[in-house]
Design a protein around this motif. Structure first.
Motif, short mmCIF file in Angstrom:
data_model
loop_
_atom_site.label_atom_id
_atom_site.label_comp_id
_atom_site.label_asym_id
_atom_site.label_seq_id
_atom_site.Cartn_x
_atom_site.Cartn_y
_atom_site.Cartn_z
N ALA A 99 -29.72 -31.71 30.09
CA ALA A 99 -30.14 -30.37 29.69
C ALA A 99 -29.87 -30.13 28.21
O ALA A 99 -30.67 -29.47 27.52
CB ALA A 99 -29.40 -29.33 30.54
N GLY A 100 -28.73 -30.66 27.70
CA GLY A 100 -28.42 -30.48 26.29
C GLY A 100 -29.46 -31.12 25.39
O GLY A 100 -29.88 -30.54 24.39
N HIS A 103 -32.52 -29.04 25.44
CA HIS A 103 -32.35 -27.81 24.66
C HIS A 103 -32.47 -28.09 23.17
O HIS A 103 -33.02 -27.27 22.41
CB HIS A 103 -30.99 -27.19 24.97
CG HIS A 103 -30.71 -25.96 24.17
ND1 HIS A 103 -31.45 -24.81 24.29
CD2 HIS A 103 -29.77 -25.70 23.21
CE1 HIS A 103 -30.98 -23.90 23.46
NE2 HIS A 103 -29.97 -24.41 22.79
N LYS A 107 -35.12 -25.60 22.13
CA LYS A 107 -34.49 -24.38 21.62
C LYS A 107 -34.73 -23.21 22.57
O LYS A 107 -34.91 -22.07 22.15
CB LYS A 107 -35.01 -24.01 20.23
CG LYS A 107 -34.97 -25.13 19.21
CD LYS A 107 -33.55 -25.62 18.95
CE LYS A 107 -33.54 -26.71 17.87
NZ LYS A 107 -32.20 -27.29 17.70
N ASP A 108 -34.74 -23.50 23.87
CA ASP A 108 -34.96 -22.46 24.88
C ASP A 108 -33.93 -22.66 25.99
O ASP A 108 -34.22 -23.25 27.03
CB ASP A 108 -36.39 -22.55 25.43
CG ASP A 108 -36.75 -21.37 26.32
OD1 ASP A 108 -35.83 -20.63 26.74
OD2 ASP A 108 -37.94 -21.18 26.61
N GLY A 109 -32.70 -22.17 25.73
CA GLY A 109 -31.61 -22.39 26.66
C GLY A 109 -31.87 -21.89 28.06
O GLY A 109 -31.63 -22.62 29.04
N LYS A 111 -34.68 -21.44 29.76
CA LYS A 111 -35.65 -22.27 30.47
C LYS A 111 -35.01 -23.58 30.92
O LYS A 111 -35.17 -24.02 32.05
CB LYS A 111 -36.87 -22.54 29.59
CG LYS A 111 -37.91 -23.46 30.26
CD LYS A 111 -39.02 -23.83 29.30
CE LYS A 111 -40.01 -22.72 29.13
NZ LYS A 111 -40.83 -22.51 30.35
N VAL A 112 -34.27 -24.21 29.99
CA VAL A 112 -33.62 -25.48 30.30
C VAL A 112 -32.57 -25.30 31.38
O VAL A 112 -32.48 -26.09 32.33
CB VAL A 112 -33.00 -26.08 29.03
CG1 VAL A 112 -32.15 -27.30 29.37
CG2 VAL A 112 -34.09 -26.48 28.04
N ALA A 113 -31.77 -24.23 31.27
CA ALA A 113 -30.71 -23.99 32.25
C ALA A 113 -31.28 -23.69 33.63
O ALA A 113 -30.79 -24.19 34.64
CB ALA A 113 -29.83 -22.82 31.80
N VAL A 312 -23.95 -28.72 22.94
CA VAL A 312 -24.90 -27.64 23.16
C VAL A 312 -24.60 -26.94 24.47
O VAL A 312 -24.60 -25.71 24.57
CB VAL A 312 -26.35 -28.18 23.15
CG1 VAL A 312 -27.31 -27.14 23.69
CG2 VAL A 312 -26.74 -28.58 21.75
#
Length: 315
Positions: A99-100, A103, A107-109, A111-113, A312
């Motif tokens: 995920a890091g 990200h 640059k879309d925490g 959405k990734v999370a 991150v």
């Protein structure tokens, strides 16, 4: 001593302790004899199929991210996560690195999370469903209707949670705005809300996950049969998912020692020999570590860094 090193040493101690108990209570000769029955061709064939299964797993995660990354980047991040599992605790460590890296690119925490948590939740629900199916078919006379009902309840409950979380988060932080992490919680609620509005994607991801896990179970059976583990297939479907869930607990290095002892404990009641289960389990662990080494090579030649990705996630 740094906090990260202290945690790593605790996990290493957990794996060492589990392996020490295995080799203390079980005859070492029987375990080594089980290893001797494996052929290089079988091992490499299972390894190749295992890699293909992880390409499919990376594709599932990529779809949950709405294909926001090029698939090549998602695949590299997935295998980097497998490399992280060589040293980080359980699957969660690899998930964090994967995920890091995503990200860093997106640059879309939120959405990734959301994709990372959704992917892990779907996998766990799929594993629980497969285990319940195996247990129901092991019951005297078998009961397919019960199996499907139990699996459906678990799957339905998990999917329902995706729909409930956004409303609960918005209501909770709306009523108590002073609670910490309000911004992150609301962004996650929005991201989960977007996933919840795509039930067909969630259903496809769940079925895809169950298919991948079923393939991995079948590969474990193929690896265990020459060693001498001969139990009903339903027993594997019951025991293997549970052992995998246990191995994700933060008490060992990638499940080393814990997975094998759990699998042996679960399969022995169905007629398996514990030393043979451990031998096949350690061979499976070898495939996991080879895959992690391959992931580390991908990471190195891609110019990516585990430390930056992990930072991150921690931030």
């Amino acid at each position: 001593m740094s906090r990260a090193l202290r945690k790593w040493l605790i996990r290493a101690a957990g794996s060492f302790g589990a392996l020490a108990l295995i080799f203390w209570f079980l005859p070492k000769e029987a375990i080594l004899e089980g290893f001797a029955r494996l052929t290089p061709g079988l091992f490499l064939g299972v390894f190749a199929a295992f890699l293909a299964a992880h390409v499919a797993a990376a594709c599932k995660w990529w779809l949950l991210m709405d294909r926001a990354l090029p698939f090549g980047q998602a695949l590299r991040a997935h295998f980097a996560g497998l490399a992280a599992n060589l040293a980080l605790p359980g699957a969660a460590g690899g998930d964090a690195v994967r995920a890091g890296l995503a990200h860093v690119a997106l640059k879309d925490g939120p959405k990734v999370a959301a994709a990372a948590v959704g992917d892990r939740l779907i996998d766990m629900v799929g594993l629980a469903g497969l285990s319940l199916l195996g247990l129901a078919f092991l019951a005297k006379g078998g009961n397919p209707a019960l199996a499907w009902t139990m699996a459906g309840v678990i799957i339905g409950g998990a999917i329902l949670a995706l729909f409930i979380f956004p409303a609960v988060a918005r209501g909770l932080w709306g009523r108590f705005p002073a609670l910490p992490a309000k911004g992150l919680a609301l962004r996650l609620a929005d991201a989960f809300g977007r996933l919840g509005r795509r039930p067909l994607l969630l259903l496809f991801a769940l079925l895809f996950s169950a298919a991948i896990q079923s393939l991995l179970i079948w590969l474990s059976v193929r690896l265990a049969l020459p060693v001498g583990v001969d139990v009903p297939l339903a027993a594997w479907f019951f025991a293997w998912p549970l052992a995998k869930i246990v191995s994700t607990l933060p008490i060992s290095l990638g499940g080393l020692g814990v997975r094998e002892s759990s699998l042996a404990a679960l399969l022995v009641p169905f007629g398996a020999s514990a030393p043979e289960v451990v031998a096949s389990g350690l061979a499976w662990q070898g495939i996991l570590y080879l895959t992690g080494i391959l992931g580390a090579l991908v990471l190195t030649f891609s110019g990516l860094r585990l430390t930056g990705a992990a930072k991150v996630i921690e931030d």
